[in-house]
Scaffold this motif. Sequence first.
Motif, PDB file in Angstrom:
ATOM      1  N   PRO A   1     -17.546  59.671   1.382  1.00 60.27           N
ATOM      2  CA  PRO A   1     -16.603  59.695   2.516  1.00 60.27           C
ATOM      3  C   PRO A   1     -15.610  58.537   2.491  1.00 60.27           C
ATOM      4  O   PRO A   1     -14.421  58.719   2.763  1.00 60.27           O
ATOM      5  CB  PRO A   1     -17.530  59.620   3.744  1.00 60.27           C
ATOM      6  CG  PRO A   1     -18.820  60.182   3.267  1.00 60.27           C
ATOM      7  CD  PRO A   1     -18.948  59.742   1.836  1.00 60.27           C
TER       8      PRO A   1
ATOM      9  N   ASP B   1      -1.961  65.953   2.565  1.00 72.32           N
ATOM     10  CA  ASP B   1      -3.155  65.475   3.263  1.00 72.32           C
ATOM     11  C   ASP B   1      -4.118  66.629   3.552  1.00 72.32           C
ATOM     12  O   ASP B   1      -5.340  66.474   3.431  1.00 72.32           O
ATOM     13  CB  ASP B   1      -2.754  64.782   4.564  1.00 72.32           C
ATOM     14  CG  ASP B   1      -3.935  64.103   5.249  1.00 72.32           C
ATOM     15  OD1 ASP B   1      -4.447  63.112   4.698  1.00 72.32           O
ATOM     16  OD2 ASP B   1      -4.353  64.566   6.325  1.00 72.32           O
ATOM     17  N   VAL B   2      -3.583  67.783   3.935  1.00 73.94           N
ATOM     18  CA  VAL B   2      -4.425  68.957   4.200  1.00 73.94           C
ATOM     19  C   VAL B   2      -5.130  69.404   2.923  1.00 73.94           C
ATOM     20  O   VAL B   2      -6.327  69.743   2.933  1.00 73.94           O
ATOM     21  CB  VAL B   2      -3.571  70.103   4.780  1.00 73.94           C
ATOM     22  CG1 VAL B   2      -4.363  71.404   4.802  1.00 73.94           C
ATOM     23  CG2 VAL B   2      -3.103  69.758   6.191  1.00 73.94           C
TER      24      VAL B   2
ATOM     25  N   GLU C   1     -11.973  67.369  -0.193  1.00 73.18           N
ATOM     26  CA  GLU C   1     -13.100  66.546   0.279  1.00 73.18           C
ATOM     27  C   GLU C   1     -14.224  67.422   0.819  1.00 73.18           C
ATOM     28  O   GLU C   1     -15.409  67.184   0.533  1.00 73.18           O
ATOM     29  CB  GLU C   1     -12.617  65.587   1.366  1.00 73.18           C
ATOM     30  CG  GLU C   1     -13.716  64.695   1.926  1.00 73.18           C
ATOM     31  CD  GLU C   1     -13.231  63.777   3.028  1.00 73.18           C
ATOM     32  OE1 GLU C   1     -14.051  62.980   3.522  1.00 73.18           O
ATOM     33  OE2 GLU C   1     -12.041  63.862   3.399  1.00 73.18           O
ATOM     34  N   LYS C   2     -13.887  68.448   1.584  1.00 73.54           N
ATOM     35  CA  LYS C   2     -14.909  69.343   2.130  1.00 73.54           C
ATOM     36  C   LYS C   2     -15.617  70.100   1.016  1.00 73.54           C
ATOM     37  O   LYS C   2     -16.834  70.304   1.077  1.00 73.54           O
ATOM     38  CB  LYS C   2     -14.268  70.316   3.111  1.00 73.54           C
ATOM     39  CG  LYS C   2     -13.803  69.665   4.409  1.00 73.54           C
ATOM     40  CD  LYS C   2     -13.169  70.671   5.349  1.00 73.54           C
ATOM     41  CE  LYS C   2     -12.719  70.007   6.645  1.00 73.54           C
ATOM     42  NZ  LYS C   2     -12.067  70.964   7.567  1.00 73.54           N
TER      43      LYS C   2
ATOM     44  N   PHE D   1     -12.997  59.101  -0.303  1.00 85.15           N
ATOM     45  CA  PHE D   1     -11.956  60.056   0.085  1.00 85.15           C
ATOM     46  C   PHE D   1     -11.049  59.491   1.172  1.00 85.15           C
ATOM     47  O   PHE D   1      -9.865  59.824   1.235  1.00 85.15           O
ATOM     48  CB  PHE D   1     -12.576  61.377   0.537  1.00 85.15           C
ATOM     49  CG  PHE D   1     -12.778  62.344  -0.593  1.00 85.15           C
ATOM     50  CD1 PHE D   1     -11.728  63.130  -1.044  1.00 85.15           C
ATOM     51  CD2 PHE D   1     -13.999  62.444  -1.221  1.00 85.15           C
ATOM     52  CE1 PHE D   1     -11.896  64.007  -2.091  1.00 85.15           C
ATOM     53  CE2 PHE D   1     -14.181  63.329  -2.279  1.00 85.15           C
ATOM     54  CZ  PHE D   1     -13.127  64.118  -2.716  1.00 85.15           C
ATOM     55  N   THR D   2     -11.605  58.636   2.025  1.00 88.25           N
ATOM     56  CA  THR D   2     -10.748  57.941   2.993  1.00 88.25           C
ATOM     57  C   THR D   2      -9.717  57.087   2.264  1.00 88.25           C
ATOM     58  O   THR D   2      -8.535  57.050   2.634  1.00 88.25           O
ATOM     59  CB  THR D   2     -11.595  57.057   3.923  1.00 88.25           C
ATOM     60  OG1 THR D   2     -12.502  57.882   4.657  1.00 88.25           O
ATOM     61  CG2 THR D   2     -10.713  56.299   4.901  1.00 88.25           C
TER      62      THR D   2
ATOM     63  N   ARG E   1      -7.015  59.371   0.777  1.00 88.15           N
ATOM     64  CA  ARG E   1      -6.049  59.847   1.781  1.00 88.15           C
ATOM     65  C   ARG E   1      -5.134  58.717   2.232  1.00 88.15           C
ATOM     66  O   ARG E   1      -3.926  58.914   2.425  1.00 88.15           O
ATOM     67  CB  ARG E   1      -6.797  60.452   2.966  1.00 88.15           C
ATOM     68  CG  ARG E   1      -7.577  61.698   2.594  1.00 88.15           C
ATOM     69  CD  ARG E   1      -8.369  62.257   3.752  1.00 88.15           C
ATOM     70  NE  ARG E   1      -7.504  62.825   4.769  1.00 88.15           N
ATOM     71  CZ  ARG E   1      -7.970  63.437   5.869  1.00 88.15           C
ATOM     72  NH1 ARG E   1      -9.270  63.535   6.063  1.00 88.15           N
ATOM     73  NH2 ARG E   1      -7.139  63.940   6.755  1.00 88.15           N
TER      74      ARG E   1
ATOM     75  N   LEU F   1      -5.895  67.517   0.334  1.00 90.09           N
ATOM     76  CA  LEU F   1      -6.921  66.525  -0.003  1.00 90.09           C
ATOM     77  C   LEU F   1      -8.123  66.650   0.917  1.00 90.09           C
ATOM     78  O   LEU F   1      -9.278  66.482   0.478  1.00 90.09           O
ATOM     79  CB  LEU F   1      -6.316  65.119   0.091  1.00 90.09           C
ATOM     80  CG  LEU F   1      -7.131  63.976  -0.527  1.00 90.09           C
ATOM     81  CD1 LEU F   1      -7.451  64.272  -1.993  1.00 90.09           C
ATOM     82  CD2 LEU F   1      -6.358  62.670  -0.409  1.00 90.09           C
ATOM     83  N   GLU F   2      -7.894  66.971   2.177  1.00 91.08           N
ATOM     84  CA  GLU F   2      -9.008  67.172   3.115  1.00 91.08           C
ATOM     85  C   GLU F   2      -9.854  68.373   2.701  1.00 91.08           C
ATOM     86  O   GLU F   2     -11.088  68.342   2.785  1.00 91.08           O
ATOM     87  CB  GLU F   2      -8.467  67.377   4.529  1.00 91.08           C
ATOM     88  CG  GLU F   2      -9.547  67.500   5.586  1.00 91.08           C
ATOM     89  CD  GLU F   2      -8.988  67.676   6.985  1.00 91.08           C
ATOM     90  OE1 GLU F   2      -9.778  67.701   7.948  1.00 91.08           O
ATOM     91  OE2 GLU F   2      -7.751  67.793   7.118  1.00 91.08           O
ATOM     92  N   ALA F   3      -9.185  69.444   2.241  1.00 94.27           N
ATOM     93  CA  ALA F   3      -9.916  70.626   1.774  1.00 94.27           C
ATOM     94  C   ALA F   3     -10.747  70.297   0.534  1.00 94.27           C
ATOM     95  O   ALA F   3     -11.887  70.757   0.399  1.00 94.27           O
ATOM     96  CB  ALA F   3      -8.928  71.755   1.477  1.00 94.27           C
TER      97      ALA F   3
END
Length: 262
Positions: free
Chosen positions: A185, A245-246, A252-253, A188-189, A192, A248-250
């Motif tokens: 986490p 950003d979206v 990460e999930k 990935f922070t 981002r 990269l968030e995907a």
Amino acid sequence: MKGFLKKRRYFFISCASVCVVLLVWFLWCDVFKMTETTVFPGPVKVLTTFIQKLTQRNPDNATLLQHTITSLQTCLLGYGIGAVVGIPMGILMAWNKWCDRFIRPLFDLIRPIPGLAWIPLFIVLFGIGIGAKAMVIFINSMVACTVNAYTGIQQTRQEHIWLGDVFGASNAQKLFKIAIPSATPMIFTGLRTALGGSWMALVAAELLASSKGLGFMIQNARLISRPDLIIVGMLCIGVVGLVLDVILEAVEKMVAKGMNAK
């Protein structure tokens, strides 16, 4: 079902906030005409300029898509190299005290220097091409990725490390099976944060030294007094940054789901 409805509700609330801003902007500029179009244009003028700039190369000899692609190429190049260097370096510094003592002084010297301060040096070394801007982005990306990877490894619960010792795990197994997954986490922070910082550093670098890109387009529009084109460039920067950003968030999930499956 409740979770789906909750997400839909949050989505509509987010859309409503954007619509309110657009409505106020439209009323202020286009209905009540509180400011001159040549000073602060309304959304109608900005939308018209956006549509025209999709196909027209004037006044900066490139279309909006060409500027965006140029900025993206430079940003992703510097960002990718910074992540590839920064994440392993942060992990290595946090896991091995000798590496920490060797690398830390140099890193602490580089970290406080803002990305813009490197631009004159990189222009001298690489000219105003993609190399200078990519190096500025590399510095910003590398610092953010290193700091967050380092912090993530340092925050690994000592009980988990002791548990690995009990089961006879090697040092490498404790690193790859315990420390890195628990630090994911934070890593990935950092990715981002680095992505946002890289996008901002790129635009700043293009404002000072470039012949194409969104930052160059904004600077050129300022020189010829085209606030509508400036706003188009600013909105494109925001939208592209949001999309990245979206994505990269995907990612990460997906990574988190894969680790949980194991």
